[in-house]
Design a protein around this motif. Structure first.
Motif, PDB file in Angstrom:
ATOM      1  N   TRP A 111       0.845  -1.204   0.000  1.00 44.77           N
ATOM      2  CA  TRP A 111       0.000   0.000   0.000  1.00 44.77           C
ATOM      3  C   TRP A 111       0.871   1.242   0.000  1.00 44.77           C
ATOM      4  CZ3 TRP A 111      -5.086   0.457  -0.799  1.00 44.77           C
ATOM      5  CH2 TRP A 111      -5.844  -0.726  -0.768  1.00 44.77           C
ATOM      6  N   GLU A 112       0.486   2.210  -0.821  1.00 47.26           N
ATOM      7  CA  GLU A 112       1.155   3.508  -0.822  1.00 47.26           C
ATOM      8  C   GLU A 112       0.210   4.501  -0.175  1.00 47.26           C
ATOM      9  OE1 GLU A 112       2.207   3.931  -4.877  1.00 47.26           O
ATOM     10  OE2 GLU A 112       3.874   2.522  -4.672  1.00 47.26           O
ATOM     11  N   ILE A 113       0.703   5.148   0.831  1.00 49.83           N
ATOM     12  CA  ILE A 113      -0.172   5.933   1.707  1.00 49.83           C
ATOM     13  C   ILE A 113       0.337   7.367   1.769  1.00 49.83           C
ATOM     14  CG2 ILE A 113      -1.043   6.108   4.088  1.00 49.83           C
ATOM     15  CD1 ILE A 113      -0.081   2.995   4.193  1.00 49.83           C
ATOM     16  N   GLN A 114      -0.550   8.310   1.491  1.00 50.75           N
ATOM     17  CA  GLN A 114      -0.173   9.709   1.624  1.00 50.75           C
ATOM     18  C   GLN A 114      -0.790  10.267   2.910  1.00 50.75           C
ATOM     19  OE1 GLN A 114      -2.044   8.950  -1.583  1.00 50.75           O
ATOM     20  NE2 GLN A 114      -0.095   7.928  -1.936  1.00 50.75           N
ATOM     21  N   ALA A 158       4.842  10.549   3.077  1.00 50.65           N
ATOM     22  CA  ALA A 158       4.381   9.311   2.438  1.00 50.65           C
ATOM     23  C   ALA A 158       4.870   8.091   3.206  1.00 50.65           C
ATOM     24  CB  ALA A 158       4.885   9.278   1.011  1.00 50.65           C
ATOM     25  N   PHE A 159       4.062   7.053   3.162  1.00 52.08           N
ATOM     26  CA  PHE A 159       4.386   5.785   3.823  1.00 52.08           C
ATOM     27  C   PHE A 159       4.050   4.651   2.863  1.00 52.08           C
ATOM     28  CE2 PHE A 159       3.628   8.844   7.090  1.00 52.08           C
ATOM     29  CZ  PHE A 159       4.437   8.491   8.163  1.00 52.08           C
ATOM     30  N   THR A 160       4.674   3.501   3.084  1.00 47.42           N
ATOM     31  CA  THR A 160       4.234   2.289   2.406  1.00 47.42           C
ATOM     32  C   THR A 160       4.078   1.202   3.457  1.00 47.42           C
ATOM     33  OG1 THR A 160       6.519   1.630   1.934  1.00 47.42           O
ATOM     34  CG2 THR A 160       5.366   2.844   0.201  1.00 47.42           C
ATOM     35  N   ALA A 161       3.197   0.244   3.125  1.00 48.91           N
ATOM     36  CA  ALA A 161       2.951  -0.849   4.079  1.00 48.91           C
ATOM     37  C   ALA A 161       2.608  -2.108   3.307  1.00 48.91           C
ATOM     38  CB  ALA A 161       1.795  -0.486   5.002  1.00 48.91           C
ATOM     39  N   ASP A 162       3.056  -3.258   3.823  1.00 45.90           N
ATOM     40  CA  ASP A 162       2.625  -4.531   3.239  1.00 45.90           C
ATOM     41  C   ASP A 162       1.162  -4.794   3.600  1.00 45.90           C
ATOM     42  OD1 ASP A 162       5.283  -5.014   2.365  1.00 45.90           O
ATOM     43  OD2 ASP A 162       5.791  -5.626   4.414  1.00 45.90           O
ATOM     44  N   ILE A 163       0.796  -4.387   4.796  1.00 46.86           N
ATOM     45  CA  ILE A 163      -0.578  -4.603   5.270  1.00 46.86           C
ATOM     46  C   ILE A 163      -1.101  -3.277   5.832  1.00 46.86           C
ATOM     47  CG2 ILE A 163      -2.020  -5.839   6.931  1.00 46.86           C
ATOM     48  CD1 ILE A 163       0.192  -8.050   6.954  1.00 46.86           C
TER      49      ILE A 163
END
Ligand code: N01
Length: 516
Positions: free
Chosen positions: A139-142, A147-152
């Motif tokens: 997941w790419e999260i703003q 910004a963040f990324t997460a597998d879950i």
């Protein structure tokens, strides 16, 4: 999602980053959005599993969610204190049978401190968008802090977080003070003022008695009269308080007794609505005893079966309505002017302040516009087409590696939401553990499984009082389906979510490393 958009998201994140969050997209295995009862509880469980690879993004400046935000006068819980707490952190210190907001918020803060999860939080960090990146399976999260990324990704934003402002002509032109119940303006002093409260739901019936004695006039704008039941609220007496503090078995016994008693309501609410007549008789007797003026009694007598809308509990609301300085207005609001409210019968009432107690965006949360799944569609687009459907309230087809706390059909009207939250914590924490154990890369609930689950849910809901009780409520979505409430005993929900059922999901696994 294209790589270009991804890069832009990362760059934007870096440009906005003023508070020390990493300059490029920060990655965590699990990102939880929201730190109310549900997000905080899951964070604690992940820590207890020995995980450090998670983060909690919280838009507010503290834990607590709805209990942090709802600070209106009179705010209190309508579920008894002994049941309204985590089972793993029973509170020996409750001062009364139904806790008020400050005590609940202190409890939640204390739990966060006790379990040492605050340093996993990034506060003042509002998620503004999230997209599934299939190529990288993440997941790419703003957010407002980069910004963040997460597998879950776990959404724990809650159903009662986005205030619903009524679409009333002229409301934006009102010149006096105006605020929503969940965004109380503590700088505002209502003493001696002419005040209007719009709405007569769970929040309003707590606000009205709290402010009625100090305002000059109070007009309560009622669209639908709610059913009220007695509130068995009292301070614990000395020896009882001492015993509850020092005898954990007694706390557990109180809790079990309250749970069992509340659970009996499921029979009337979900299985056999005529049984609700017994509760309705109690509510009618209360109304008769507490509202002596026949005209006022006529106005506040509900016209639907009790339980169809949320049953409210108060011993102070009817007496407050009977005060000389309080008026219940039932004619419907036509428009709001600079200093007044005009009802449909043409009457204009001048007011200095308006309190908007009109609830929340539950089935149409703005958050749904910001989350795009595997096929690029937002949750709002999916829900618009088929309604708010999910699987066990915890996952939704088209949204891989995403879990929902308090997702579709997890709500309750009769007992503690913390019980449902802990059931979901079991399920989602087990799912996270299964990623490691089975080497999972992606999980997405199967469409056939989700469809079957929802057919069964709606079948159960068909005969429930929420569908047959003759009311309109926010429990129902625009398709007429009840997509908010759990239609069965809560212990059934608990057993259904005991373990993550990976067979209900399409999965892919991490490629096995080749030996050199
Ligand atoms: O909101 P609500 P709430 N013009 O949606 C009226 C939880 N909670 O903030 O019934 C005029 O219940 C609307 O009228 P109608 C609890 O789960 C818990 O009070 O739709 N009126 C209704 O009277 C609860 O269910 C506690 O006809 C308008 C009111 O506004 C949930 O929060 C305490 C209107 C909204 O009532 C929400 O409660 C407080 C309009 N345009 C809240 N639009 C506890 O104690 C809406 N209304 C745990």
């Amino acid at each position: 999602m294209s790589r270009k958009v991804t890069d832009k998201a990362v760059r934007n994140g870096a440009a906005r980053d003023a508070d020390g969050v990493a300059r490029e997209a920060k990655h965590a295995h699990v990102i939880i959005v929201g730190s109310g009862f549900s997000g905080l509880g899951l964070a604690i469980r992940l820590s207890q599993q020995g995980r450090a690879d998670y983060l909690v993004l919280e838009r507010g400046n503290d834990v607590g969610g709805t209990w942090r935000d709802n600070t209106y006068p009179g705010a209190a819980c309508d579920v008894p204190s002994q049941l309204y707490s985590y089972s793993f952190a029973l509170n020996p210190e409750w001062s009364r049978s139904f806790s008020k907001q400050p005590e609940i918020q202190r409890y939640i803060q204390g739990v966060a401190d006790k379990y040492g999860v605050r340093d996993k939080h990034i506060f003042n960090c509002e998620m503004t968008g999230a997209q599934w990146n299939a190529a990288d399976a993440r997941w790419e999260i703003q957010t407002s802090r980069g910004a963040f990324t997460a597998d879950i990704l776990v959404s724990a934003v809650g159903a009662l977080c986005e205030p619903n402002l009524p679409d009333i002509k002229g409301i934006n032109d009102f010149q006096g003070e105006i605020f929503h119940s969940a965004r109380w303006d503590h700088d505002s002093d209502l003493t001696g003022k002419r005040v209007a409260v719009i709405g007569t739901g769970a929040s309003a019936i707590q606000i009205v008695p709290a402010i009625a004695p100090k305002v000059a006039r109070l007009d309560v704008y009622q669209r639908t009269a709610p059913w009220l039941l007695p509130r068995g609220d009292r301070e614990y007496f000395g020896p009882e308080k001492f015993a509850l503090k020092h005898i954990p078995a007694l706390r557990a016994l109180y809790r079990a007794g309250i749970y069992a008693a509340r659970e009996t309501q499921v029979v009337g609410l979900a299985k056999f609505p005529p049984a609700m007549l017994a509760l309705e008789a109690v509510a009618r007797a209360k109304l008769f005893a507490e509202v002596r003026d026949p005209e006022l009694r006529r106005k506040v007598t509900p016209n639907f079966r009790i339980g169809c809308k949320r049953m409210l509990i108060s011993n102070e609301y009817y007496p407050a309505l009977s005060r000389d300085n309080v008026d219940v207005v039932t004619d419907g609001i036509k428009e709001i002017r600079a200093n007044s409210i005009v009802t449909k019968d043409g009457e204009e009432r001048e007011v200095d302040a308006i309190i908007v107690a009109t609830g929340f965006h539950v089935t149409d949360s703005p958050v749904y516009d910001t989350v795009s799944g595997r096929d690029g569609r937002t949750l709002a687009e999916v829900f618009d087409a088929i309604g708010q459907q999910g699987y066990k309230g915890s996952s939704i087809h088209n949204y891989p590696n995403m879990f929902f706390m308090l997702g579709p059909n997890v709500g309750l009207g009769h007992t503690s939401m913390v019980f449902m939250i802990e059931s979901q914590i079991n399920y989602i924490a087990d799912a996270v553990a299964q990623f490691d154990k089975l080497g999972l890369r992606t999980v997405e609930v199967r469409k056939d499984v989700q469809d079957e689950f929802n057919v069964e849910l709606q079948r159960k809901l068909e005969g429930a009082v929420w569908s047959t009780g003759g009311c309109a409520s926010w429990y129902l979505d625009k398709h007429g389906n009840n997509t908010t409430l759990w239609p069965d005993f809560t212990f059934r929900f608990r057993s259904l979510l005991e373990n993550f059922d990976v067979s209900a999901y399409d999965t892919t696994t991490e490629p096995v490393a080749q030996a050199v």
